[in-house]
Motif scaffolding. Sequence first.
Motif, PDB file in Angstrom:
ATOM      1  N   UNK A  48       0.834  -1.210   0.000  1.00 60.09           N
ATOM      2  CA  UNK A  48       0.000   0.000   0.000  1.00 60.09           C
ATOM      3  C   UNK A  48       0.868   1.259   0.000  1.00 60.09           C
ATOM      4  N   UNK A  49       1.909   1.250   0.816  1.00 63.00           N
ATOM      5  CA  UNK A  49       2.801   2.414   0.876  1.00 63.00           C
ATOM      6  C   UNK A  49       3.561   2.575  -0.438  1.00 63.00           C
ATOM      7  N   UNK A  50       3.991   1.485  -1.014  1.00 65.02           N
ATOM      8  CA  UNK A  50       4.716   1.549  -2.287  1.00 65.02           C
ATOM      9  C   UNK A  50       3.806   2.046  -3.413  1.00 65.02           C
ATOM     10  N   UNK A  51       2.549   1.614  -3.405  1.00 70.36           N
ATOM     11  CA  UNK A  51       1.594   2.104  -4.404  1.00 70.36           C
ATOM     12  C   UNK A  51       1.340   3.598  -4.216  1.00 70.36           C
ATOM     13  N   UNK A  52       1.298   4.031  -2.971  1.00 68.36           N
ATOM     14  CA  UNK A  52       1.108   5.462  -2.694  1.00 68.36           C
ATOM     15  C   UNK A  52       2.303   6.268  -3.196  1.00 68.36           C
ATOM     16  N   UNK A  53       3.493   5.732  -3.028  1.00 67.66           N
ATOM     17  CA  UNK A  53       4.694   6.411  -3.523  1.00 67.66           C
ATOM     18  C   UNK A  53       4.646   6.516  -5.044  1.00 67.66           C
ATOM     19  N   UNK A  54       4.200   5.451  -5.704  1.00 72.19           N
ATOM     20  CA  UNK A  54       4.098   5.470  -7.163  1.00 72.19           C
ATOM     21  C   UNK A  54       3.090   6.517  -7.627  1.00 72.19           C
ATOM     22  N   UNK A  55       1.988   6.665  -6.877  1.00 72.59           N
ATOM     23  CA  UNK A  55       0.954   7.624  -7.254  1.00 72.59           C
ATOM     24  C   UNK A  55       1.339   9.056  -6.903  1.00 72.59           C
ATOM     25  N   UNK A  56       2.052   9.229  -5.794  1.00 73.92           N
ATOM     26  CA  UNK A  56       2.435  10.558  -5.310  1.00 73.92           C
ATOM     27  C   UNK A  56       3.917  10.536  -4.928  1.00 73.92           C
ATOM     28  N   UNK A  57       4.815  10.661  -5.907  1.00 71.77           N
ATOM     29  CA  UNK A  57       6.250  10.580  -5.633  1.00 71.77           C
ATOM     30  C   UNK A  57       6.742  11.570  -4.582  1.00 71.77           C
ATOM     31  N   UNK A  58       6.026  12.667  -4.389  1.00 77.91           N
ATOM     32  CA  UNK A  58       6.447  13.638  -3.376  1.00 77.91           C
ATOM     33  C   UNK A  58       6.310  13.085  -1.958  1.00 77.91           C
ATOM     34  N   UNK A  59       5.607  11.957  -1.784  1.00 77.02           N
ATOM     35  CA  UNK A  59       5.468  11.325  -0.472  1.00 77.02           C
ATOM     36  C   UNK A  59       6.563  10.286  -0.199  1.00 77.02           C
ATOM     37  N   UNK A  60       7.450  10.074  -1.157  1.00 71.54           N
ATOM     38  CA  UNK A  60       8.445   8.992  -1.052  1.00 71.54           C
ATOM     39  C   UNK A  60       9.310   9.102   0.201  1.00 71.54           C
ATOM     40  N   UNK A  61       9.810  10.292   0.502  1.00 71.85           N
ATOM     41  CA  UNK A  61      10.683  10.436   1.677  1.00 71.85           C
ATOM     42  C   UNK A  61       9.957  10.063   2.967  1.00 71.85           C
ATOM     43  N   UNK A  62       8.675  10.283   2.993  1.00 68.42           N
ATOM     44  CA  UNK A  62       7.870  10.001   4.168  1.00 68.42           C
ATOM     45  C   UNK A  62       7.461   8.528   4.248  1.00 68.42           C
ATOM     46  N   UNK A  63       7.124   7.947   3.100  1.00 67.64           N
ATOM     47  CA  UNK A  63       6.527   6.612   3.096  1.00 67.64           C
ATOM     48  C   UNK A  63       7.508   5.466   2.864  1.00 67.64           C
ATOM     49  N   UNK A  64       8.610   5.731   2.184  1.00 66.50           N
ATOM     50  CA  UNK A  64       9.544   4.636   1.884  1.00 66.50           C
ATOM     51  C   UNK A  64      10.076   3.967   3.159  1.00 66.50           C
ATOM     52  N   UNK A  65      10.477   4.711   4.187  1.00 65.23           N
ATOM     53  CA  UNK A  65      10.948   4.040   5.413  1.00 65.23           C
ATOM     54  C   UNK A  65       9.866   3.172   6.062  1.00 65.23           C
TER      55      UNK A  65
END
Length: 150
Positions: A48-65
Amino acid sequence: MVQAVALAALVGATGSLSGCGLFGGEPDPPPPDPLAPLITGALDLAARHEAAIAAFPDLADRLRPVAEAHRAHAAELSRVTGTALPSPTATVPGTDPGAGSSTALLGQLREAERQGREAAAQACAGAPADRAALVGSIAAARATHLEVLR
């Protein structure tokens, strides 16, 4: 009388043999490990977090960890339970991270994390002592993920 006793002994012996698989019946497989659902849950949250990163790359720093933490939890649970990790899936069924705003998506992730925290807390309460620390730390990590998603 002796024949009746011998016949009863024979029936008792074959009755006990039939349970061992000698006569075609296979023994029941062991039940799944009670912590196995946490593996699936951790992988689902990671996806779910990885899909969110794909949809909103600006959230990557927050969601990848957070996604990486879920993958690490799944790997450790797999090791502890002796359960193989399932093959990764490309998407999470029933979700469309691209639909809506990033704020709405973060709300969905918070709810998924909240449910995951509850599942881990319940599993911790029923886990044997040698596994309780691991499951408790997973529940605590999921609680901190809620803060990251605010």
